[in-house]
Design an enzyme around this catalytic site. Structure first.
Site, PDB file in Angstrom:
ATOM      1  N   GLU A  73       0.877  -1.179   0.000  1.00  0.00           N
ATOM      2  CA  GLU A  73       0.000   0.000   0.000  1.00  0.00           C
ATOM      3  C   GLU A  73       0.912   1.226   0.000  1.00  0.00           C
ATOM      4  OE1 GLU A  73      -2.544  -0.365   3.415  1.00  0.00           O
ATOM      5  OE2 GLU A  73      -2.954  -2.474   2.983  1.00  0.00           O
ATOM      6  N   ASP A 118      -6.825 -11.451   4.971  1.00  0.00           N
ATOM      7  CA  ASP A 118      -5.994 -10.280   5.250  1.00  0.00           C
ATOM      8  C   ASP A 118      -4.617 -10.670   5.799  1.00  0.00           C
ATOM      9  OD1 ASP A 118      -5.391  -7.598   5.469  1.00  0.00           O
ATOM     10  OD2 ASP A 118      -7.089  -7.119   6.770  1.00  0.00           O
ATOM     11  N   GLU A 170      -6.745  -5.677  -2.281  1.00  0.00           N
ATOM     12  CA  GLU A 170      -6.239  -4.382  -1.821  1.00  0.00           C
ATOM     13  C   GLU A 170      -4.922  -4.102  -2.541  1.00  0.00           C
ATOM     14  OE1 GLU A 170      -6.167  -2.104   2.511  1.00  0.00           O
ATOM     15  OE2 GLU A 170      -5.432  -4.145   2.362  1.00  0.00           O
ATOM     16  N   GLU A 179      -9.013   3.485   3.762  1.00  0.00           N
ATOM     17  CA  GLU A 179      -8.905   3.152   5.182  1.00  0.00           C
ATOM     18  C   GLU A 179      -7.893   4.057   5.884  1.00  0.00           C
ATOM     19  OE1 GLU A 179      -7.730  -0.970   5.210  1.00  0.00           O
ATOM     20  OE2 GLU A 179      -5.626  -0.473   5.487  1.00  0.00           O
TER      21      GLU A 179
END
Length: 662
Positions: free
Chosen positions: A180, A414, A463, A469
């Protein structure tokens, strides 16, 4: 005199030896030049060319419109059976490939025309190198025939771009990562040596955008890049884990690694390395090479159902104006289900908290999954469950069987945070086991998508994106960032960005409110994400309370789909703005536009519309949106294909429209 005579003899001999050395060097050089051979392959429209040179090593170069985009760069695959120095060509084959694809889940379009030129180079060492040249990019992968169980010790893949170019670089500190990342804009001559980046990464070379990523990744580590001394890029890979260590309830970190990349390979099908090529930035928005190069699916996936999802974790179940105590309990999730049913939202997500994080068969107090599933079934709303990958790995068969028995529709997995060979194989195992039980999959804490939507259509989204988020805690999800990711991360595949924030703020107004988060940019900027951002499982991140207070916005969010018949990029520039039109499966059209922190006025032509009149419902930035980011206006127009529409985007602004055939 005798001494002079001897000196003359010696000098003549030295001259003959020198002459002989020169001749021998010339012979060796001519042999070397002769041994090198060039193989060229052009796109069907003749505008893109790959030149592969084979000798003691293999290099490739890429040209677009006769401009050199990738200068000669080395590639090699080194296994137990070859050392990367023997590349004698045994045979070569060129052909034109063409087919029409009909995706089970139409992320960008329901029909894909897949046409290219292909060149297969076979070597005496048993390896093959396959190149494909499309009208919008190039790709290669290794293959061959060899006994199963061999190890790949190394792979070389260089990317020598024009050093005066630029890169949007997803810089990383190590291989253990959620991937990310924000994109650092560097000049290729100033990026520095040794900087690691995950993929996809974007480069600009000689005026052409180059998106680097990969497809069809199985039984092999993911590709990353590390910058060289002159702005060139070199592929690097996480080696096979030798020793791992479990930390807590969800993390497994690599302590040491082997001296090889992968084992138990049969050389039959390595990943495709992809260079998407775009003369104009907007061309990246409908590039589908990752899907086209992915392994086709096997079996029946007609049960797969895309849709929107009401999410809970983003606001910590903080619903209010209700007669019950909000939290992780059945009353709250029944409320979510009621809201979803009323607003045509297909699913409700139960994120972390519904179970013991170390035991998926132990439900939290106040939660009864079977009751919630039956409640949702009566209202045509499916239930999705979150879990850590590690706990699922330890309980896989029992847990998945239980989910199937309950009637769960999908799982969100996750915290994998790796893409070495064992973890890549875990993704495949999950996709297969979930499909056997008709479960959808959403990967979080995940590496980039590599064509899962084609190979395993139940893997709906993932993701691996610096997403909404983060807005729970920081103002880093800026309109500039959200105007960047459609051209980079989204080019690799669906992204679970989780849009839909209603508590919109301008620059300098953000405060961290994790249970009622703010989002930088205007209300219409968030709404435009539902047209621009692709995710067949598309989240609504905010509190139902906020959506109920904004029925005009819910009119749009209830109608907008999560899959598309076709995509038409209208305009855009990486990091600045994006304008896009999409056709829904029912024939409605949608338009979305987003800008960075700069106001922007644009005019778009509606010439993509079929013949006929359309009612155009518009949600646009209000005249006071530069002071209050929540401000928006609605209007209704009658338009057709000859209409031009002005767009006035506020700072951090957006625009959405729904067009219905009259």
């Amino acid at each position: 005199m005798k001494q002079n005579y001897m000196m003359n003899i010696l000098m003549k001999k030295q001259h003959k030896i020198s002459s002989l050395l020169v001749v021998l060097m010339a012979v060796f050089m001519s042999i070397g030049c002769y041994a090198q051979k060039s193989y060229k392959l052009q796109s069907l429209d003749k505008t893109i060319e790959v030149n592969v040179v084979v000798g003691n090593q293999i290099t490739y170069s890429v040209s677009v419109d006769n401009r050199l985009i990738v200068a000669p760069s080395k590639i090699a695959l080194i296994t137990e059976l070859n050392d990367g120095s023997s590349w004698k060509v045994k045979k070569i084959k060129e052909e034109t490939l063409g087919q029409t694809l009909h995706p089970v889940v139409p992320q960008k379009s329901s029909i894909i025309v897949d046409s290219c030129r292909q060149m297969t180079i076979g070597f005496n060492n048993g390896l093959t190198l396959i190149w494909r040249v499309y009208n919008n990019g190039v790709a290669w992968h290794w293959g061959g025939n060899a006994p199963s169980g061999i190890k790949v010790t190394d792979e070389t893949a260089q990317f020598n771009f024009d050093k005066s170019g630029r890169t949007w670089y997803p810089e990383e500190s190590e291989f253990y990562s959620h991937n990310e990342r924000r994109y650092h804009l560097y000049g290729l001559d100033t990026v520095g040596n040794g900087k690691l980046a995950s993929l996809p990464a974007l480069f600009e070379s000689n005026g052409v955008k180059v998106l680097l990523t990969e497809s069809s990744l199985f039984h092999y580590p993911g590709m990353w890049v590390r910058s060289g001394t002159k702005g060139n890029m070199n592929a690097v890979f996480p080696h096979y884990p030798k020793q791992t260590k479990i930390e807590g309830d969800r993390d497994e970190k690599v302590v040491s690694r082997e001296d090889y990349l992968s084992k138990d390979n049969d050389l039959s099908n390595f990943p495709w390395r992809i260079l998407m090529l775009a003369r104009h930035d907007k061309e990246l928005l409908d590039n589908q090479l990752v899907y086209q190069l992915a392994k086709p699916s096997e079996g029946d996936y007609s049960w797969v159902k895309p849709g929107k999802v009401q999410w809970d974790w983003w606001h910590y179940n903080n619903v209010y104006n209700v007669p019950f105590r909000a939290g992780v309990n059945n009353d709250t999730y029944k409320y979510y289900i009621d809201f979803a049913s009323k607003n045509h939202i297909e699913y409700v997500m139960l994120d972390e908290g519904w179970s013991d994080t170390r035991d998926l068969l132990k439900q939290a107090e106040g939660i009864d999954i079977e009751e919630l599933v039956q409640y949702g079934k009566a209202k045509n709303v499916g239930v999705l469950l979150w879990m850590s990958w590690l706990t699922l790995d330890q309980q896989m068969q029992k847990a998945l069987d239980q989910f199937q028995q309950w009637g769960i529709k999908g799982i969100k997995i996750d915290f994998m945070q790796r893409d070495d060979q064992p973890m890549v194989e875990y993704y495949e195992k999950i996709a297969i086991e979930a499909a056997r039980r008709h479960l959808l999959v959403d990967f979080h804490g995940a590496y980039k998508p590599t064509g899962w939507l084609r190979t395993f259509p139940n893997v709906m989204t993932s993701e691996g994106v610096y997403g909404n988020e983060q807005s729970k805690f920081s103002p880093t999800i800026t309109p500039g960032h959200t105007a960047t990711i459609p051209y980079i991360r989204m080019a690799a595949g669906p992204m679970d960005f989780t849009p839909g924030g209603m508590n919109n703020v301008l620059k300098g107004q953000f405060a961290a409110e994790p249970s009622e988060p703010m989002t930088p940019g205007t209300r219409c900027n968030q709404m435009a994400m539902y047209v621009i951002f692709e995710s067949p499982l598309q989240m609504l991140c905010d509190i139902p309370t906020h959506y109920i207070e904004n029925p005009e916005c819910m009119e749009f969010l209830s109608a907008v789909p999560s899959v598309w018949r076709q995509t038409v990029p209208l305009d855009g520039e990486v990091g600045y703005y994006t304008v896009m039109a999409r056709e829904a499966l029912n024939g409605d059209w949608y338009i979305g536009a987003m800008t960075d922190w700069d106001k922007r006025s644009l005019t778009i032509k509606l010439d993509f519309l079929p013949i006929g009149k359309y009612k155009m419902l518009v949600w646009k930035d209000g005249v006071n949106a530069d002071r209050n980011a929540k401000d928006f206006q609605m209007e209704t127009l009658v338009v057709d294909a000859s209409t031009s529409v002005p767009l006035h985007l506020s700072i951090g602004g957006g625009y959405v429209a729904r067009l219905i055939k009259m």
